[in-house]
Design a protein around this motif. Structure first.
Motif, PDB file in Angstrom:
ATOM      1  N   HIS A  57       4.163 -10.803  -3.729  1.00 56.54           N
ATOM      2  CA  HIS A  57       3.194 -10.253  -3.533  1.00 56.54           C
ATOM      3  C   HIS A  57       3.244  -9.795  -1.882  1.00 56.54           C
ATOM      4  CE1 HIS A  57      -1.067 -10.025  -2.181  1.00 56.54           C
ATOM      5  NE2 HIS A  57      -1.292  -9.573  -3.284  1.00 56.54           N
TER       6      HIS A  57
ATOM      7  N   ASP B   2       5.542  -6.863  -1.426  1.00 63.34           N
ATOM      8  CA  ASP B   2       4.679  -5.594  -2.133  1.00 63.34           C
ATOM      9  C   ASP B   2       3.382  -4.807  -1.214  1.00 63.34           C
ATOM     10  OD1 ASP B   2       6.347  -5.424  -4.414  1.00 63.34           O
ATOM     11  OD2 ASP B   2       5.142  -6.880  -5.590  1.00 63.34           O
ATOM     12  N   SER B   3       3.131  -5.866  -0.405  1.00 58.85           N
ATOM     13  CA  SER B   3       1.886  -5.660   0.483  1.00 58.85           C
ATOM     14  C   SER B   3       2.657  -5.076   1.947  1.00 58.85           C
ATOM     15  CB  SER B   3       0.939  -6.776   0.681  1.00 58.85           C
ATOM     16  OG  SER B   3       0.502  -7.360  -0.512  1.00 58.85           O
TER      17      SER B   3
ATOM     18  N   THR C 243      -3.401  -9.042   3.231  1.00 58.47           N
ATOM     19  CA  THR C 243      -3.948  -8.044   4.160  1.00 58.47           C
ATOM     20  C   THR C 243      -5.295  -7.854   4.859  1.00 58.47           C
ATOM     21  OG1 THR C 243      -4.165  -6.457   2.276  1.00 58.47           O
ATOM     22  CG2 THR C 243      -1.918  -6.457   3.036  1.00 58.47           C
TER      23      THR C 243
ATOM     24  N   GLU D 220      -3.520  -4.412   0.050  1.00 55.21           N
ATOM     25  CA  GLU D 220      -2.500  -4.860  -0.508  1.00 55.21           C
ATOM     26  C   GLU D 220      -1.279  -4.033  -1.158  1.00 55.21           C
ATOM     27  OE1 GLU D 220      -3.455  -7.922  -3.821  1.00 55.21           O
ATOM     28  OE2 GLU D 220      -5.618  -7.550  -2.998  1.00 55.21           O
ATOM     29  N   GLY D 221      -1.132  -3.057  -0.251  1.00 60.37           N
ATOM     30  CA  GLY D 221       0.241  -2.016  -0.500  1.00 60.37           C
ATOM     31  C   GLY D 221      -0.330  -0.920  -1.293  1.00 60.37           C
TER      32      GLY D 221
END
Length: 413
Positions: free
Chosen positions: A94, A97-98, A333, A394-395
């Protein structure tokens, strides 16, 4: 060797306020080979049009605990390594990906996890780790309750270690514990120098480790050309740690102006962790945090935002950290959202890139966009220097994520 050219980009280099447009970046293997304000000529190369979006260094989270899958640290020992590893894989994936292409595990991370990441078995950011945290008896990583009379769950340094830390009392034990973690590949050593929220028997105001113990640990790290980082919530613990040679302070939530000025003068770093405090205050009880820990947490929470402003005014060099535990990691984030109440977007971008690289002793390799740096890059759909909230989703606003030259994500074609 594979070559990729990212062209027509607005580039934030990790430091400069000016972000030139129309830039091209040549990546070869895992390294940035060229950064140019003109088109780069090359044959047999993959070209990706960044379309005027912002290309910048990948983000660096300086305070994670990859294995911390429950708010009760004692539960984690009983879950054992396979469960903790499964949690770490999900959490680190995760993070990647962020947009976090590098993390520093500042307590609990170990060589097996680092090796699995390095060998490509785990999809994760670049991984630095401090190994086991060093704590004195009755310190922040001694998770025994006052009712327990003996060392259990591996807390005794003469036997085994628990998943997160090791107990060390006296100079000789501190030296041995530090040497052991460095032998196991730790990139730095983490100590606990004040009381904490998650431990049951130490008040927050309590200073931990004697001066000779801290100086001994610092000296071991100096000999290995690395540094000590210390968990400190209070001003007193922060000041004495820096005075005794500690290079990086974690949290510093209750820091005052005099101490902040001292930290800045000494050139030490601080890694605040706002989102951990806020998430636990909001949802700690429903997630199972005991009431006595909630009381300690609120005492720190009330001072935390003021501490950020104090450190900014003093010119303290701040890294970006989150410290999220258990199921809170998807809020990683959100740290940008909380800090932007105090810092400008430029200050935040530096904290999350170039300052993190400085703390890691990786200047010129991480946290920058320049020749010979590692090709850890993200492309933001927009201008984070105007709206840092683009990084707080979060991306979702990242069109490209590159780690070591490999395209983790690419929506640019």
């Amino acid at each position: 060797m594979t070559q990729i050219i990212l062209e027509n980009a607005r580039v934030f280099d990790g430091v400069s306020e000016e972000c030139p447009d129309g830039m091209s970046v040549l990546v070869e293997g895992g390294t940035i080979r060229e950064v140019s304000d003109r088109p780069i000529r090359a044959d047999d190369v993959r070209r990706i049009d960044v379309a005027g979006k912002t290309l910048m260094p990948g983000l660096i989270d300086m305070h994670v605990h990859s294995y911390f899958s429950d708010l009760d640290p004692r539960v984690l020992n009983d879950r054992d390594a396979p469960y903790r590893t499964a949690y770490a894989i999900k959490k680190l994936g995760h993070a990647l990906d962020s947009g976090f292409t590098t993390v520093r595990d500042i307590g609990g991370g170990d060589y097996p996890l680092a090796a699995a990441i390095a060998d490509g078995l785990v999809r994760a950011p670049r991984f630095f780790y401090a190994g086991k945290i060093l704590s004195m008896t009755g310190g922040h990583v001694d998770y025994r309750t006052p009712n327990e009379k003996h060392h259990t769950h591996g807390y005794c340094s003469c036997d085994a270690m628990n998943w997160a830390g090791v107990i060390a009392d006296g100079v000789d034990e501190c030296i041995k514990a530090a040497r052991e973690e460095l032998r196991r590949g730790a990139h730095c050593i983490k100590i606990v120098a004040s009381g904490g929220v998650m431990s049951p028997s130490d008040p927050i105001w309590m200073n931990q480790f004697r001066e000779d113990e801290i100086r001994a640990i610092v000296q071991e790290c100096v000999e290995r050309r690395t540094y000590v980082s210390a968990h400190c919530l209070t001003s007193e613990s922060t000041r004495r740690s820096v005075e005794f040679g500690v290079r990086c302070i974690e949290h510093a939530a209750q820091i005052d102006a005099e101490t902040a000025a001292f930290v800045a003068e000494r050139g030490a770093y601080v890694v605040p962790t706002m989102v951990c405090l806020y998430s636990l205050v909001e949802q700690g009880l429903e997630m199972g945090l005991p009431g006595d820990r909630m009381d300690k947490l609120r005492a720190v929470y009330d001072d935390s935002m003021a501490g950020l402003d104090v450190m900014r005014s003093a010119g303290v060099k701040l890294g970006f950290g989150t410290d999220l535990l258990a199921g809170f990691y998807p809020q990683q984030t959100r740290e940008f959202t909380l800090r932007r109440e105090v810092f400008s977007p430029l200050e935040l971008l530096r904290q999350a890139t170039s300052v993190g690289a400085e703390i890691l002793m990786q200047e010129g390799s991480l946290g920058c966009v320049q020749p010979d740096a590692l090709a850890d890059l993200i492309v933001v759909d927009g201008d984070p220097l105007k709206d840092v909230g683009l990084l707080a989703a979060e991306g979702q606003h990242l069109d490209l994520i590159m780690r070591g030259g490999d395209l983790v994500k690419n929506r640019l074609g």
